[in-house]
Design a protein around this motif. Sequence first.
Motif, PDB file in Angstrom:
ATOM      1  N   ASN A   1      -2.006   8.887   0.084  1.00  0.00           N
ATOM      2  CA  ASN A   1      -2.413   8.673   1.474  1.00  0.00           C
ATOM      3  C   ASN A   1      -1.235   8.181   2.304  1.00  0.00           C
ATOM      4  OD1 ASN A   1      -5.142   9.351   1.034  1.00  0.00           O
ATOM      5  ND2 ASN A   1      -5.521   7.333   0.172  1.00  0.00           N
TER       6      ASN A   1
ATOM      7  N   ILE B   1       1.734   7.862  -4.452  1.00  0.00           N
ATOM      8  CA  ILE B   1       0.932   7.521  -3.276  1.00  0.00           C
ATOM      9  C   ILE B   1       0.515   8.817  -2.587  1.00  0.00           C
ATOM     10  CG2 ILE B   1       0.960   6.397  -1.031  1.00  0.00           C
ATOM     11  CD1 ILE B   1       2.957   4.400  -2.191  1.00  0.00           C
TER      12      ILE B   1
ATOM     13  N   ARG C   1      -1.598  -1.729  -3.261  1.00  0.00           N
ATOM     14  CA  ARG C   1      -2.731  -1.497  -4.149  1.00  0.00           C
ATOM     15  C   ARG C   1      -2.257  -0.962  -5.495  1.00  0.00           C
ATOM     16  NH1 ARG C   1      -5.805   2.719  -5.565  1.00  0.00           N
ATOM     17  NH2 ARG C   1      -4.652   4.123  -4.202  1.00  0.00           N
ATOM     18  N   LYS C   2      -1.284  -0.055  -5.459  1.00  0.00           N
ATOM     19  CA  LYS C   2      -0.785   0.538  -6.701  1.00  0.00           C
ATOM     20  C   LYS C   2      -0.067  -0.501  -7.563  1.00  0.00           C
ATOM     21  CE  LYS C   2      -1.462   5.143  -6.473  1.00  0.00           C
ATOM     22  NZ  LYS C   2      -1.892   6.034  -7.583  1.00  0.00           N
TER      23      LYS C   2
ATOM     24  N   ARG D   1       7.101   7.180  -2.329  1.00  0.00           N
ATOM     25  CA  ARG D   1       5.750   7.737  -2.372  1.00  0.00           C
ATOM     26  C   ARG D   1       5.538   8.576  -3.632  1.00  0.00           C
ATOM     27  NH1 ARG D   1       2.401   8.149   1.832  1.00  0.00           N
ATOM     28  NH2 ARG D   1       1.793  10.246   1.195  1.00  0.00           N
TER      29      ARG D   1
ATOM     30  N   THR E   1       1.514   3.867   3.805  1.00  0.00           N
ATOM     31  CA  THR E   1       2.282   3.925   2.561  1.00  0.00           C
ATOM     32  C   THR E   1       2.453   2.529   1.968  1.00  0.00           C
ATOM     33  OG1 THR E   1       3.479   5.913   3.254  1.00  0.00           O
ATOM     34  CG2 THR E   1       4.494   4.563   1.540  1.00  0.00           C
TER      35      THR E   1
ATOM     36  N   GLU F   1      -0.907   1.270   0.597  1.00  0.00           N
ATOM     37  CA  GLU F   1      -1.241   1.914  -0.665  1.00  0.00           C
ATOM     38  C   GLU F   1      -0.308   1.445  -1.789  1.00  0.00           C
ATOM     39  OE1 GLU F   1      -3.693   4.429  -1.552  1.00  0.00           O
ATOM     40  OE2 GLU F   1      -4.517   3.368   0.168  1.00  0.00           O
TER      41      GLU F   1
END
Length: 201
Positions: free
Chosen positions: A75, A73, A138-139, A68, A132, A135
């Motif tokens: 969220n 990250i 997406r990252k 994370r 996690t 997200e």
Amino acid sequence: MSAPAAAEEEPIIAEPVAYGAHPVVAHPVEEGPGDGRWPTHLFGCFDNIMPSCLMASFFWCFPLSRVRVSAQIENPSIGGCPSDSWMRNIILTFSIYILINVFSVLEDKVHPAASAGSVFVGVGLIFFVFVTRMEYRRKRNIRDNCCCCEDTCWDDIFSSLFCTCCTIAQLDRTEFRYAGALEPCCFEACSEPEARGQHIV
């Protein structure tokens, strides 16, 4: 008689000025593996037994926290906690880790009703891992599915629900590319993200 033409001025090239040594911080790239696929399978734990698989199985709060932080990250967060802060992430995940084990002991030694607390904390962990992973996709621009679901959201839900440790291990192997099944130095791989050249806020 006309005045002589002014000599053409030579261009002035500015020399770089050194302002002192500045530390270079390697930020994680925003792109994924290149083709939108996971570079390692959800059930590829034997791709790296030590330390990734062992950490995700027995002390999952550490790899989950550093993934994370490394991928920045934020969220899920409530009031900015844990966001992508290393200290807040490790405190939160370690607290969940302790609570799950405490409720399991209470269920066996004290009263079966303690299982309700274990279930409640476990659901919270699954939700935390699910968001996690979503997200992280997406990252890192990952669109590949590991399960039979066509929707990446359902793929994240089922992966986090039915094999939480495998999901954490996959995230860890993807973010920190290991050389093989056994790393030459386990302590280096188990260090904080900052020690591996990653960025910590």
